[in-house]
Write a protein that holds these residues in place. Structure first.
Motif, mmCIF file in Angstrom:
data_model
loop_
_atom_site.group_PDB
_atom_site.id
_atom_site.type_symbol
_atom_site.label_atom_id
_atom_site.label_comp_id
_atom_site.label_asym_id
_atom_site.label_seq_id
_atom_site.Cartn_x
_atom_site.Cartn_y
_atom_site.Cartn_z
ATOM 1 N N ALA A 73 -5.325 -0.010 -6.512
ATOM 2 C CA ALA A 73 -5.497 -0.940 -5.398
ATOM 3 C C ALA A 73 -4.287 -0.880 -4.470
ATOM 4 C CB ALA A 73 -5.670 -2.360 -5.931
ATOM 5 N N GLY A 74 -4.549 -0.889 -3.169
ATOM 6 C CA GLY A 74 -3.477 -0.901 -2.194
ATOM 7 C C GLY A 74 -2.863 0.453 -1.906
ATOM 8 N N SER A 75 -3.428 1.522 -2.454
ATOM 9 C CA SER A 75 -2.871 2.855 -2.215
ATOM 10 C C SER A 75 -3.328 3.427 -0.884
ATOM 11 C CB SER A 75 -3.255 3.809 -3.350
ATOM 12 O OG SER A 75 -4.667 3.894 -3.487
ATOM 13 N N GLY A 76 -4.255 2.751 -0.210
ATOM 14 C CA GLY A 76 -4.726 3.208 1.085
ATOM 15 C C GLY A 76 -5.854 4.208 1.010
ATOM 16 N N LYS A 77 -6.523 4.280 -0.146
ATOM 17 C CA LYS A 77 -7.529 5.330 -0.330
ATOM 18 C C LYS A 77 -8.743 5.160 0.576
ATOM 19 C CE LYS A 77 -9.273 3.018 -4.510
ATOM 20 N NZ LYS A 77 -8.225 1.957 -4.479
ATOM 21 N N THR A 78 -9.158 3.912 0.840
ATOM 22 C CA THR A 78 -10.355 3.719 1.651
ATOM 23 C C THR A 78 -10.114 4.097 3.105
ATOM 24 O OG1 THR A 78 -11.232 1.995 0.196
ATOM 25 C CG2 THR A 78 -12.068 2.047 2.449
#
Length: 232
Positions: free
Chosen positions: A11-16
Motif C-alpha cells: 500500500a502506498g507504493s504508487g502502483k495504481t
C-alpha cells in the motif's frame, strides 16, 4: 506472447497511478485489482453481509460487480453505477483487507481479472498484490514496487489531500505497516515479489522517474510497441 504487465507492491507504493501512466504510454488498458476488491467490500457493506463470505459474494453477484470500460479505461461498477469514488471511502478502506483475505473472494476476483484481460484486444497493465505470483504468473513483465514506509505515508496523505504533519505521518505509516503485515502473513496469495519480478525501489524516485524506469523494461520486453523514447 501474453500481453500483460503485472505491477505489484505494498500500500502506498504508487502502483495504481504508475500502472495508469504506463498503460496510457504503451496503449494498454489498466486493470486495478484493488478497485474490484473494494467494490466487493462495498457490496457486502451495503447488503450487511460482511459476517459471511458466501453472502458477501452473493451480494457482489447480485450487484453485478465488475470492472467496465470507461475513461480509465476500466472502472468499478456495482448495481449499474460507477463506484470509483465510493470504493475509496473510509468505511470500505477499513474492511477491504479482511474481505480480500478470503480465499473464495480472491478466486472470484481473479476470474474476473483474467476474463477481462483475455477479452481486451491490445493488452493490459494490472496492479495489485499478487498479480505476478498468482493471477498472471506467466506475465512476461512483472514489477514489484516498494518504498520506505515514511515515503509511502507521505504519498498516501497527498493522495487524500491531508497534511503531512508528524501526527498524520505517524498514524498513516502505522496503518500502512499493519496492512503490509496482514498482506504478507495471509495464507492465500501473500504479498511478495514473484521470483522473476524486477524489484523497483521508488524511495528516491519521483513519479515520472518511476514510470520511466518501468517503460524502459517494457521497451525491452515488447520491442514492437511504439512508446517513444524514455526520459533520462
Amino acid at each position: 506472447m501474453l500481453r500483460v504487465i503485472a505491477i505489484d507492491g505494498p500500500a502506498g507504493s504508487g502502483k495504481t497511478t504508475t500502472a495508469q501512466s504506463v498503460a496510457r504510454a504503451v496503449g494498454f488498458a489498466h486493470l486495478d485489482s484493488g478497485a474490484l476488491y473494494r467494490a466487493v467490500t462495498l457490496a457486502g457493506l451495503d447488503a450487511g453481509t460482511l459476517d459471511s463470505v458466501e453472502a458477501t459474494l452473493a451480494a457482489a453477484e447480485a450487484a453485478h460487480v465488475a470492472l467496465i470500460p470507461g475513461d480509465d479505461p476500466f472502472r468499478p461498477q456495482a448495481s449499474g453505477v460507477d463506484v470509483s469514488e465510493a470504493v475509496r471511502s473510509a468505511r470500505v478502506t477499513a474492511q477491504v483487507a479482511r474481505v480480500a483475505a478470503w480465499p473464495a473472494v480472491r478466486e472470484w476476483v481473479n476470474r474476473q481479472l483474467r476474463a477481462t484481460a483475455t477479452a481486451h484486444p491490445a493488452g493490459v497493465v494490472v496492479d495489485g498484490r499478487d498479480i505476478g505470483t498468482v493471477v498472471f504468473p506467466d506475465a512476461p513483465l512483472k514489477v514489484f514496487l516498494t518504498a520506505d514506509p515514511e515515503v509511502r505515508a507521505r504519498r498516501r496523505l497527498a493522495q487524500e489531500g491531508r497534511a503531512a504533519d508528524a501526527g498524520n505521518l505517524g498514524q498513516t505509516a502505522a496503518q500502512l505497516g499493519s496492512r503490509d503485515a496482514a498482506d504478507a502473513r495471509r495464507a492465500v496469495a501473500p504479498l511478495k515479489p514473484a521470483p522473476d519480478a524486477v524489484v523497483l525501489d521508488g524511495t528516491a524516485l519521483g513519479f515520472n522517474e518511476q514510470v520511466t524506469e518501468i517503460l524502459r523494461l517494457v521497451r525491452k520486453m515488447f520491442p514492437q510497441l511504439d512508446i517513444g523514447p524514455t526520459q533520462d
